[in-house]
Write a protein that holds these residues in place. Structure first.
Motif, PDB file in Angstrom:
ATOM      1  N   PRO A  59       0.817  -1.221   0.000  1.00  0.00           N
ATOM      2  CA  PRO A  59       0.000   0.000   0.000  1.00  0.00           C
ATOM      3  C   PRO A  59       0.854   1.275   0.000  1.00  0.00           C
ATOM      4  N   PHE A  60       1.988   1.268   0.711  1.00  0.00           N
ATOM      5  CA  PHE A  60       2.869   2.442   0.711  1.00  0.00           C
ATOM      6  C   PHE A  60       4.108   2.077  -0.070  1.00  0.00           C
ATOM      7  N   TYR A  61       3.895   1.890  -1.376  1.00  0.00           N
ATOM      8  CA  TYR A  61       4.937   1.280  -2.204  1.00  0.00           C
ATOM      9  C   TYR A  61       6.129   2.197  -2.431  1.00  0.00           C
ATOM     10  N   ASP A  62       7.249   1.583  -2.744  1.00  0.00           N
ATOM     11  CA  ASP A  62       8.448   2.240  -3.246  1.00  0.00           C
ATOM     12  C   ASP A  62       8.136   2.688  -4.674  1.00  0.00           C
ATOM     13  N   ALA A  63       8.092   4.014  -4.901  1.00  0.00           N
ATOM     14  CA  ALA A  63       7.651   4.521  -6.207  1.00  0.00           C
ATOM     15  C   ALA A  63       8.573   4.086  -7.337  1.00  0.00           C
ATOM     16  N   ARG A  64       9.821   3.743  -7.016  1.00  0.00           N
ATOM     17  CA  ARG A  64      10.729   3.280  -8.074  1.00  0.00           C
ATOM     18  C   ARG A  64      10.298   1.919  -8.593  1.00  0.00           C
ATOM     19  N   GLU A  65       9.831   1.059  -7.673  1.00  0.00           N
ATOM     20  CA  GLU A  65       9.363  -0.258  -8.108  1.00  0.00           C
ATOM     21  C   GLU A  65       7.995  -0.144  -8.790  1.00  0.00           C
ATOM     22  N   TYR A  66       7.150   0.767  -8.265  1.00  0.00           N
ATOM     23  CA  TYR A  66       5.870   1.047  -8.930  1.00  0.00           C
ATOM     24  C   TYR A  66       6.132   1.363 -10.404  1.00  0.00           C
ATOM     25  N   ASP A  67       7.060   2.272 -10.654  1.00  0.00           N
ATOM     26  CA  ASP A  67       7.340   2.683 -12.023  1.00  0.00           C
ATOM     27  C   ASP A  67       7.861   1.516 -12.871  1.00  0.00           C
ATOM     28  N   ALA A  68       8.720   0.694 -12.273  1.00  0.00           N
ATOM     29  CA  ALA A  68       9.269  -0.446 -13.016  1.00  0.00           C
ATOM     30  C   ALA A  68       8.155  -1.387 -13.444  1.00  0.00           C
ATOM     31  N   VAL A  69       7.157  -1.541 -12.583  1.00  0.00           N
ATOM     32  CA  VAL A  69       6.058  -2.467 -12.886  1.00  0.00           C
ATOM     33  C   VAL A  69       5.072  -1.851 -13.872  1.00  0.00           C
ATOM     34  N   VAL A  70       4.580  -0.645 -13.577  1.00  0.00           N
ATOM     35  CA  VAL A  70       3.465  -0.127 -14.366  1.00  0.00           C
ATOM     36  C   VAL A  70       3.883   0.339 -15.754  1.00  0.00           C
ATOM     37  N   SER A  71       5.182   0.534 -15.972  1.00  0.00           N
ATOM     38  CA  SER A  71       5.625   0.965 -17.304  1.00  0.00           C
ATOM     39  C   SER A  71       5.645  -0.179 -18.307  1.00  0.00           C
ATOM     40  N   SER A  72       5.424  -1.409 -17.850  1.00  0.00           N
ATOM     41  CA  SER A  72       5.646  -2.535 -18.761  1.00  0.00           C
ATOM     42  C   SER A  72       4.574  -2.654 -19.841  1.00  0.00           C
ATOM     43  N   GLY A  73       3.377  -2.150 -19.570  1.00  0.00           N
ATOM     44  CA  GLY A  73       2.312  -2.274 -20.569  1.00  0.00           C
ATOM     45  C   GLY A  73       2.624  -1.559 -21.867  1.00  0.00           C
ATOM     46  N   GLU A  74       3.282  -0.417 -21.776  1.00  0.00           N
ATOM     47  CA  GLU A  74       3.613   0.343 -22.982  1.00  0.00           C
ATOM     48  C   GLU A  74       4.677  -0.364 -23.820  1.00  0.00           C
ATOM     49  N   ASN A  75       5.558  -1.131 -23.162  1.00  0.00           N
ATOM     50  CA  ASN A  75       6.582  -1.854 -23.923  1.00  0.00           C
ATOM     51  C   ASN A  75       5.942  -2.876 -24.855  1.00  0.00           C
ATOM     52  N   VAL A  76       4.870  -3.482 -24.380  1.00  0.00           N
ATOM     53  CA  VAL A  76       4.179  -4.495 -25.184  1.00  0.00           C
ATOM     54  C   VAL A  76       3.562  -3.858 -26.421  1.00  0.00           C
ATOM     55  N   THR A  77       2.808  -2.775 -26.238  1.00  0.00           N
ATOM     56  CA  THR A  77       2.141  -2.171 -27.393  1.00  0.00           C
ATOM     57  C   THR A  77       3.138  -1.536 -28.363  1.00  0.00           C
ATOM     58  N   ALA A  78       4.255  -1.017 -27.834  1.00  0.00           N
ATOM     59  CA  ALA A  78       5.254  -0.422 -28.730  1.00  0.00           C
ATOM     60  C   ALA A  78       5.820  -1.492 -29.669  1.00  0.00           C
ATOM     61  N   GLY A  79       6.176  -2.653 -29.109  1.00  0.00           N
ATOM     62  CA  GLY A  79       6.703  -3.729 -29.946  1.00  0.00           C
ATOM     63  C   GLY A  79       5.663  -4.236 -30.940  1.00  0.00           C
ATOM     64  N   LEU A  80       4.437  -4.406 -30.470  1.00  0.00           N
ATOM     65  CA  LEU A  80       3.386  -4.915 -31.357  1.00  0.00           C
ATOM     66  C   LEU A  80       3.080  -3.910 -32.478  1.00  0.00           C
ATOM     67  N   MET A  81       3.105  -2.621 -32.152  1.00  0.00           N
ATOM     68  CA  MET A  81       2.860  -1.609 -33.193  1.00  0.00           C
ATOM     69  C   MET A  81       3.974  -1.644 -34.233  1.00  0.00           C
ATOM     70  N   ALA A  82       5.224  -1.760 -33.789  1.00  0.00           N
ATOM     71  CA  ALA A  82       6.346  -1.818 -34.734  1.00  0.00           C
ATOM     72  C   ALA A  82       6.207  -3.040 -35.642  1.00  0.00           C
ATOM     73  N   LEU A  83       5.846  -4.188 -35.052  1.00  0.00           N
ATOM     74  CA  LEU A  83       5.671  -5.404 -35.851  1.00  0.00           C
ATOM     75  C   LEU A  83       4.536  -5.240 -36.863  1.00  0.00           C
ATOM     76  N   THR A  84       3.446  -4.601 -36.440  1.00  0.00           N
ATOM     77  CA  THR A  84       2.305  -4.414 -37.326  1.00  0.00           C
ATOM     78  C   THR A  84       2.697  -3.538 -38.516  1.00  0.00           C
ATOM     79  N   LEU A  85       3.458  -2.471 -38.242  1.00  0.00           N
ATOM     80  CA  LEU A  85       3.912  -1.594 -39.324  1.00  0.00           C
ATOM     81  C   LEU A  85       4.858  -2.341 -40.261  1.00  0.00           C
ATOM     82  N   GLN A  86       5.754  -3.159 -39.680  1.00  0.00           N
ATOM     83  CA  GLN A  86       6.675  -3.938 -40.526  1.00  0.00           C
ATOM     84  C   GLN A  86       5.885  -4.873 -41.458  1.00  0.00           C
ATOM     85  N   GLU A  87       4.807  -5.454 -40.920  1.00  0.00           N
ATOM     86  CA  GLU A  87       3.966  -6.331 -41.754  1.00  0.00           C
ATOM     87  C   GLU A  87       3.360  -5.572 -42.932  1.00  0.00           C
ATOM     88  N   MET A  88       3.205  -4.251 -42.758  1.00  0.00           N
ATOM     89  CA  MET A  88       2.686  -3.408 -43.840  1.00  0.00           C
ATOM     90  C   MET A  88       3.826  -2.878 -44.711  1.00  0.00           C
TER      91      MET A  88
END
Lengths: 412, 412
Positions: A59-88
């Motif tokens: 509940p009173f998290y270390d904000a550095r670890e919070y950031d490490a965890v919650v930033s991971s969703g964008e890494n997934v979509t960035a890679g998938l978007m790049a792959l989708t564009l490459q397919e085009m």
């Protein structure tokens, strides 16, 4: 080669199919001759899931670890978007924040962007890459830890890239097709604005119109980035959305650009406070430390050295405010007879740069509310905004009345 | 301060509750006086989901983008594990591969570890940090892109950290409680081994006993890392698991350590191949290029300048093998009368370092299979392993018979 920044929010990349639709929009801009920097959010729901896990773990998290965890969703979509564009057959690659590197302060969870080096990415564009896909919302601190920019931070990432690379425009694709004169759910007369000034957008954003993160608008204003808000769901290609731009780029405008509201407000009054120098600091210091976001402040006329102090805050912060005030009293920092909370109020505001040159907007607003028998509890004004606190049950009525009286259903 | 490496697989970090259970195990080692490096996999199912998205987006994907996407699951569990430890008042922080930095080759999707600098992390331990949590499976290429080490790569991450930091032991927590003499699903007499030699574990791993990634065992053998496999689900704390160690650390052992099998094999025979120098290269070159993993190879005695060449491969690669051979023939590189595929075979192997000093293991194995009327189709041997190809329907029977005849249900 002219350059565009295109940002796709969570609902615009929520599925592989939607990523494909977004990629097609990017492909059309590439076909139009642009190099494109694409900023992506996480798939909608993903960041909330990660935030939930962090909160449940700590509940009173270390904000550095919070950031490490919650930033991971964008890494997934960035890679998938790049792959989708490459397919085009569009040369594309993904960048995570630390790879750019998008340098930020160390204020984890709400970091500010300090620098975006452009050489590396520009070199790739010059070597034939057409699209750089960047994971939004994230950066890297001077200590080499992952940082995030706060909720809605991908908007700020997009504007910062547009500023750093001198982009012709920054297009924010979202699930609404632009900025409206007010919430269309409250009145069907709400009208999409073709253009809105940065200052107006800032007031609307901070008033809770959740189209753009406030900081992204500030940044766009400072660096004069042309910012366009448009829907990623429209069928037509030439949907114009709303252009957020400098005041001088707006030829004609209504005096009032929009009517905003904030539903869940509370009005709190400290009764019979000693009216002495420093009393405001003695009250609002502990409130800020207690995590209360005070919005409007009104001080009554003093009688016999005592005064009432009224302020507003989000209704879910009332308990914190009460605790902060009680503790300050028990420490002997302030005295008051009572603390009265009215948790059934809402804020309604009219916003418009035209107010600067047109007198009488406030008078017209108050008259319109009086005609509807709506009692005004608190008033605050800025150069381009007038806000009132009213009973929550009249909120929709007030928005509709003000939208009508300022003629917002009609273009200027 | 002595140092341990503890690795938790996907099922051991599948939920927040399981992460807490894993963290408690880490906490006990900290209480025992160890500094600990924890390596985590992604929550079970997450990596498969990400791989599925990549494959659906781009069947012939850019492996650099694949790595950027599929590595994200480990970042989530690393942060959550660090937060969980902090909640237990254990000083901990997470590292992603690029932060260490865990330097790898550029062979995306199957990168090899080149270097793990230790100064930074050792400095943190010296400054009072008790646990470093590292996202497994991932590293960074010389070009600054994210790499992954192949499926099961977190095992290799763990062993590499143990080697680099001179850890006292590398504990691999998984969903089985150790290495067994054979698959307990095939015979209830299967017995957990207390110790197994690196060489034996290597043979078992490559034969499909999916307890450890093969490369992690190779690495442990090269750097003499004591590797322990144990369950993260057992209730008791002093569950010993199986220690994978050097031959000289095993005092007494059975001649045969285990019986392994591989169910889905195919036996392919090229009929009437010209028996000339270079013919093996002419056959197995195109097979390798065609993506066929050839396992056993047998060449019949030549008659009148013609011979039959038999090899085995996974049954799902038969089509590829046929295409590779047909194309090589049409290019005039090889001649053959026919290519016959037997897709109903399985491989059964006995493995044990004791074979080096005990003659007669092969004879005993063949006699045992004969007694069960199981026909042997192909035989290969190594110093510590004998493998036979048999009809698939007899596979379980053969494993049970061999387990009995070599007395594997009883400790040495």
């Amino acid at each position: 080669m002219p350059l565009l920044v295109m940002k796709f929010g969570g609902t615009s990349v929520a599925t592989l199919d939607r990523i494909r639709r977004a990629a097609k929009r990017v492909g059309r801009e590439v076909a139009n001759g642009y190099d494109v920097i694409v900023i992506v959010s996480a798939m909608s729901g993903k960041t909330n899931e990660l935030v939930g896990w962090v909160n449940e773990t700590s509940p009173f998290y270390d904000a550095r670890e919070y950031d490490a965890v919650v930033s991971s969703g964008e890494n997934v979509t960035a890679g998938l978007m790049a792959l989708t564009l490459q397919e085009m057959d569009i040369p594309a690659r993904s960048w995570q924040g630390w790879q750019v590197p998008l340098k930020t302060t160390s204020a984890h969870g709400a970091a500010r962007i300090e620098e975006i080096p452009t050489e590396n990415m520009m070199g790739r564009f010059e070597a034939g890459m057409k699209v750089a896909v960047v994971a939004g919302f994230q950066g890297i601190s001077p200590e080499g830890r992952i940082t995030t920019l706060g909720r809605g931070g991908s908007d700020t990432t997009a504007v910062a890239f547009a500023a750093a690379f001198g982009a012709e425009r920054c297009d924010i694709y979202t699930d609404v097709d632009g900025v409206y004169t007010t919430d269309p759910r409250i009145t069907s007369k709400a009208r999409k604005l073709d253009r809105i000034a940065f200052e107006e957008m800032l007031e609307l954003a901070s008033l809770g119109a959740k189209v753009l993160q406030t900081r992204s608008v500030e940044l766009a204003m400072r660096y004069q980035v042309k910012l366009r808000v448009l829907s990623s769901f429209g069928e037509s290609d030439d949907q114009a959305g709303t252009l957020v731009c400098a005041e001088e780029d707006i030829m004609e405008s209504n005096v009032v650009a929009g009517v905003a509201y904030s539903r869940d407000e509370a009005k709190m009054t400290l009764i019979s406070v000693a009216d002495r120098p420093g009393i405001a600091a003695a009250i609002f210091g502990p409130l800020a430390e207690g995590g209360v976001n005070v919005d409007m402040i009104v001080q009554n006329i003093s009688e016999e050295g005592r005064t009432d102090m009224t302020f507003s805050c989000p209704v879910d912060q009332v308990k914190r405010a009460e605790r902060a005030m009680t503790e300050a009293r028990s420490r002997g920092e302030i005295e008051f007879a009572d603390l009265v909370a009215d948790t059934e109020v809402a804020k309604v505001s009219v916003v418009g740069i035209g107010m600067r040159s047109h007198a009488g907007v406030a008078a017209q607003m108050f008259k319109s509310l009086r005609d509807e028998n709506i009692n005004i509890k608190v008033i605050t004004t800025s150069e381009i905004k007038i806000s009132v606190l009213i009973d929550r049950k009249y909120m929709e009525l007030a928005v509709q009345a003000l939208h009508d009286v300022f003629g917002l259903d009609k273009a200027a």
